[in-house]
Scaffold this active site. Structure first.
Site, PDB file in Angstrom:
ATOM      1  N   ASN A 149      33.664  35.994  44.491  1.00 50.85           N
ATOM      2  CA  ASN A 149      34.790  35.053  44.416  1.00 50.85           C
ATOM      3  C   ASN A 149      36.145  35.743  44.548  1.00 50.85           C
ATOM      4  O   ASN A 149      36.980  35.327  45.351  1.00 50.85           O
ATOM      5  CB  ASN A 149      34.742  34.326  43.071  1.00 50.85           C
ATOM      6  N   ALA A 226      39.682  44.151  37.947  1.00 54.98           N
ATOM      7  CA  ALA A 226      38.296  43.869  37.515  1.00 54.98           C
ATOM      8  C   ALA A 226      38.204  44.085  36.003  1.00 54.98           C
ATOM      9  O   ALA A 226      38.495  43.168  35.225  1.00 54.98           O
ATOM     10  CB  ALA A 226      37.324  44.728  38.310  1.00 54.98           C
ATOM     11  N   ARG A 227      37.823  45.266  35.578  1.00 55.42           N
ATOM     12  CA  ARG A 227      37.803  45.588  34.154  1.00 55.42           C
ATOM     13  C   ARG A 227      38.252  47.039  33.990  1.00 55.42           C
ATOM     14  O   ARG A 227      37.933  47.902  34.819  1.00 55.42           O
ATOM     15  CB  ARG A 227      36.394  45.429  33.569  1.00 55.42           C
ATOM     16  N   ASP A 251      45.911  45.587  36.210  1.00 58.21           N
ATOM     17  CA  ASP A 251      45.991  44.391  35.353  1.00 58.21           C
ATOM     18  C   ASP A 251      45.095  44.554  34.137  1.00 58.21           C
ATOM     19  O   ASP A 251      45.202  43.801  33.173  1.00 58.21           O
ATOM     20  CB  ASP A 251      45.564  43.147  36.148  1.00 58.21           C
ATOM     21  N   GLU A 256      41.885  48.293  26.526  1.00 61.58           N
ATOM     22  CA  GLU A 256      41.945  46.924  25.990  1.00 61.58           C
ATOM     23  C   GLU A 256      40.783  46.732  25.030  1.00 61.58           C
ATOM     24  O   GLU A 256      39.633  47.004  25.404  1.00 61.58           O
ATOM     25  CB  GLU A 256      41.719  45.910  27.120  1.00 61.58           C
ATOM     26  N   HIS A 284      46.480  41.848  31.588  1.00 60.50           N
ATOM     27  CA  HIS A 284      45.271  41.066  31.898  1.00 60.50           C
ATOM     28  C   HIS A 284      45.640  39.595  32.192  1.00 60.50           C
ATOM     29  O   HIS A 284      45.111  38.676  31.566  1.00 60.50           O
ATOM     30  CB  HIS A 284      44.266  41.157  30.738  1.00 60.50           C
ATOM     31  N   ILE A 285      46.544  39.438  33.161  1.00 57.26           N
ATOM     32  CA  ILE A 285      47.006  38.081  33.493  1.00 57.26           C
ATOM     33  C   ILE A 285      46.719  37.700  34.939  1.00 57.26           C
ATOM     34  O   ILE A 285      47.218  36.691  35.426  1.00 57.26           O
ATOM     35  CB  ILE A 285      48.523  37.907  33.219  1.00 57.26           C
TER      36      ILE A 285
HETATM   37  N1  LIG Z   1      41.913  40.310  35.646  1.00 58.64           N
HETATM   38  C1  LIG Z   1      41.510  39.055  35.576  1.00 58.64           C
HETATM   39  O1  LIG Z   1      42.208  38.184  35.056  1.00 58.64           O
HETATM   40  C2  LIG Z   1      40.177  38.675  36.172  1.00 58.64           C
HETATM   41  C3  LIG Z   1      39.957  37.349  36.565  1.00 58.64           C
HETATM   42  C4  LIG Z   1      38.731  37.012  37.138  1.00 58.64           C
HETATM   43  C5  LIG Z   1      37.751  37.986  37.307  1.00 58.64           C
HETATM   44  N2  LIG Z   1      37.992  39.251  36.887  1.00 58.64           N
HETATM   45  C6  LIG Z   1      36.957  40.293  37.041  1.00 58.64           C
HETATM   46  O2  LIG Z   1      36.483  40.261  38.372  1.00 58.64           O
HETATM   47  C7  LIG Z   1      35.068  40.387  38.344  1.00 58.64           C
HETATM   48  C8  LIG Z   1      34.481  39.828  39.614  1.00 58.64           C
HETATM   49  O3  LIG Z   1      34.549  38.419  39.596  1.00 58.64           O
HETATM   50  P1  LIG Z   1      33.874  37.555  40.753  1.00 58.64           P
HETATM   51  O4  LIG Z   1      33.967  36.135  40.322  1.00 58.64           O
HETATM   52  O5  LIG Z   1      34.403  37.944  42.059  1.00 58.64           O
HETATM   53  O6  LIG Z   1      32.363  38.017  40.624  1.00 58.64           O
HETATM   54  P2  LIG Z   1      31.227  37.706  41.672  1.00 58.64           P
HETATM   55  O7  LIG Z   1      29.941  37.827  40.948  1.00 58.64           O
HETATM   56  O8  LIG Z   1      31.526  36.454  42.433  1.00 58.64           O
HETATM   57  O9  LIG Z   1      31.358  38.915  42.725  1.00 58.64           O
HETATM   58  C9  LIG Z   1      31.131  40.240  42.372  1.00 58.64           C
HETATM   59  C10 LIG Z   1      30.534  40.957  43.576  1.00 58.64           C
HETATM   60  O10 LIG Z   1      30.396  42.328  43.248  1.00 58.64           O
HETATM   61  C11 LIG Z   1      29.153  42.798  43.747  1.00 58.64           C
HETATM   62  N3  LIG Z   1      28.802  43.977  42.972  1.00 58.64           N
HETATM   63  C12 LIG Z   1      28.336  44.040  41.709  1.00 58.64           C
HETATM   64  N4  LIG Z   1      28.197  45.315  41.320  1.00 58.64           N
HETATM   65  C13 LIG Z   1      28.580  46.082  42.373  1.00 58.64           C
HETATM   66  C14 LIG Z   1      28.658  47.470  42.587  1.00 58.64           C
HETATM   67  N5  LIG Z   1      28.318  48.354  41.627  1.00 58.64           N
HETATM   68  N6  LIG Z   1      29.090  47.905  43.786  1.00 58.64           N
HETATM   69  C15 LIG Z   1      29.422  47.027  44.768  1.00 58.64           C
HETATM   70  N7  LIG Z   1      29.361  45.694  44.620  1.00 58.64           N
HETATM   71  C16 LIG Z   1      28.962  45.227  43.428  1.00 58.64           C
HETATM   72  C17 LIG Z   1      28.210  41.625  43.606  1.00 58.64           C
HETATM   73  O11 LIG Z   1      27.115  41.732  44.479  1.00 58.64           O
HETATM   74  C18 LIG Z   1      29.126  40.451  43.941  1.00 58.64           C
HETATM   75  O12 LIG Z   1      29.085  40.104  45.315  1.00 58.64           O
HETATM   76  C19 LIG Z   1      34.669  39.641  37.071  1.00 58.64           C
HETATM   77  O13 LIG Z   1      33.391  40.024  36.624  1.00 58.64           O
HETATM   78  C20 LIG Z   1      35.762  40.053  36.117  1.00 58.64           C
HETATM   79  O14 LIG Z   1      35.412  41.246  35.465  1.00 58.64           O
HETATM   80  C21 LIG Z   1      39.180  39.609  36.325  1.00 58.64           C
HETATM   81  O1  LIG Z   2      37.074  37.225  33.718  1.00 63.29           O
HETATM   82  C1  LIG Z   2      38.029  36.456  33.721  1.00 63.29           C
HETATM   83  O2  LIG Z   2      37.964  35.272  34.100  1.00 63.29           O
HETATM   84  C2  LIG Z   2      39.385  36.978  33.306  1.00 63.29           C
HETATM   85  O3  LIG Z   2      39.341  38.343  33.128  1.00 63.29           O
HETATM   86  C3  LIG Z   2      39.932  36.282  32.096  1.00 63.29           C
HETATM   87  O4  LIG Z   2      39.303  36.751  30.939  1.00 63.29           O
HETATM   88  P1  LIG Z   2      39.674  36.144  29.485  1.00 63.29           P
HETATM   89  O5  LIG Z   2      39.082  34.788  29.426  1.00 63.29           O
HETATM   90  O6  LIG Z   2      39.036  37.114  28.573  1.00 63.29           O
HETATM   91  O7  LIG Z   2      41.144  36.099  29.371  1.00 63.29           O
END
Ligand SMILES: NC(=O)c1ccc[n+]([C@@H]2O[C@H](COP(=O)([O-])OP(=O)(O)OC[C@H]3O[C@@H](n4cnc5c(N)ncnc54)[C@H](O)[C@@H]3O)[C@@H](O)[C@H]2O)c1
Ligand SMILES: O=C(O)[C@H](O)COP(=O)(O)O
Length: 310
Positions: A149, A226-227, A251, A256, A284-285
């Site tokens: 996503n 990501a994290r 971010d 954290e 983390h926004i």
């Molecule tokens: N900072 C924020 O506010 C925020 C917001 C949303 C998501 N996130 C982070 O982003 C991450 C990803 O979200 P998403 O919805 O895109 O997840 P998702 O599951 O849709 O996509 C993750 C992709 O990464 C791939 N993947 C997993 N491990 C891998 C690796 N070791 N090497 C290469 N590819 C790998 C998976 O196959 C998948 O296609 C979340 O898990 C979250 O930690 C952060």
């Molecule tokens: O994974 C997420 O959707 C974002 O990192 C937001 O995480 P939070 O709900 O812990 O603020």
């Protein structure tokens, strides 16, 4: 069905689920132990990331049919145990992917064009032009790791800026009109900007470490939405000091405790990141806009209703 809401979210969740005859209880303050002691009374939990739903917790929740995570990351849930127990896991990344993608582009533009620094200088009476020449995104090869996503939404925006977007993902055949899938080796050879979009798992913990950074052929800009624990901060700091990482947009930070709390510790690496002109840090926004709050809530309600409303 009786659902426990453990985190504050957009009120539409409560309004719409009550209208569909779900029984709801809000508890935004109880500790892990307090929730643990009553979890068997509920059929479902709606959570963000305040409380870890570990093996003991899930086993105690004998009546749990689903866990709905308002957001994307599910590392606070023991996924294998939940699956074994037949608990359906629901998340709502469709609700904050646009927000994350804009945040990535925004941070890169600010960093590479020195927008924040130049603005601060002018406000302090300093007028420097040569020192504040920008570096264009246009024409850069951006390497994304993870093309789900967040990765796709980011590629869509970056391709509009004239970037060549490549990505690596453990799943095959994900190329589309915005980006081309490559091996990790090819990504390391070609990327001038590196952005992480993977979940935090045992495998992706410290994915970006010293050897990974050394393997990158070009000096590069780095983005992490990501994290924090996907990155070995010490190695990142060394690479920024050495000039291998030209700048970083962060971010999320290794320090954290959770996205709800302040940074866990003060240490030298964290101090460097917070003080360096080459680093932009946000609390983390990335997924945290006015619009994403509502979209996240609507997606989660729709998924719960689709699976559990009679
Ligand atoms: N900072 C924020 O506010 C925020 C917001 C949303 C998501 N996130 C982070 O982003 C991450 C990803 O979200 P998403 O919805 O895109 O997840 P998702 O599951 O849709 O996509 C993750 C992709 O990464 C791939 N993947 C997993 N491990 C891998 C690796 N070791 N090497 C290469 N590819 C790998 C998976 O196959 C998948 O296609 C979340 O898990 C979250 O930690 C952060
Ligand atoms: O994974 C997420 O959707 C974002 O990192 C937001 O995480 P939070 O709900 O812990 O603020």
């Amino acid at each position: 069905m009786k659902i426990l809401l453990l985190d504050k979210n957009h009120p539409l969740i409560t309004d719409q689920l009550l209208a569909k005859n779900f029984i709801l209880e809000e508890d935004f303050t109880s500790t892990y132990d307090e929730v643990y002691n009553k979890i068997e009374n509920y059929d479902g939990v709606i959570i963000r990331s305040r409380i870890p739903l570990d093996k003991n917790f899930l086993e105690k929740g004998k009546n749990l049919k689903f866990i709905a995570r308002v957001g994307a990351g599910m590392e606070n849930i023991d996924i294998p145990v939940a699956e074994k127990l037949g608990i359906q896991l629901i998340n709502s990344p469709e609700g904050n992917r646009d927000s994350v993608a804009e945040h990535v582009v925004g941070m890169l533009l600010v960093l590479m064009n020195r927008l924040f620094i130049a603005s601060q200088e002018v406000k302090n009476g300093i007028w420097l032009r040569e020192e504040n020449r920008g570096d264009e995104l246009m024409g850069k090869t951006v390497g994304l790791i993870g093309y789900g996503n967040m990765g796709k939404a980011t590629a869509k925006r970056l391709s509009g800026f004239g970037c060549k977007v490549i990505f690596h993902d453990i799943l095959p055949s994900l190329s589309d009109e915005y980006a081309t899938q490559v091996s990790l080796e090819e990504l390391k050879e070609k990327a001038e900007v590196l952005s992480l979009h993977i979940p935090l798992t045992e495998i992706s913990y410290y994915l970006i470490d010293g050897p990974f950074i050394s393997d990158m052929k070009n000096d590069f800009y780095f983005v992490n939405t990501a994290r924090g624990k996907n990155v070995e901060t010490k190695a990142l700091v060394e690479a920024i000091k050495a000039g291998k990482v030209k700048g970083a947009c962060l971010d999320v930070l290794e320090y954290e405790k959770s996205s709800f709390e302040h940074l866990e510790t003060e240490n030298e690496d964290l101090k460097y990141l917070l003080e360096s002109e080459k680093v932009i840090v946000t609390p983390h926004i990335a997924g945290w806009t006015i619009q994403s709050k509502e979209k996240l809530a609507q997606v989660i309600v729709d998924k719960i209703v689709a699976s559990f409303s009679k």
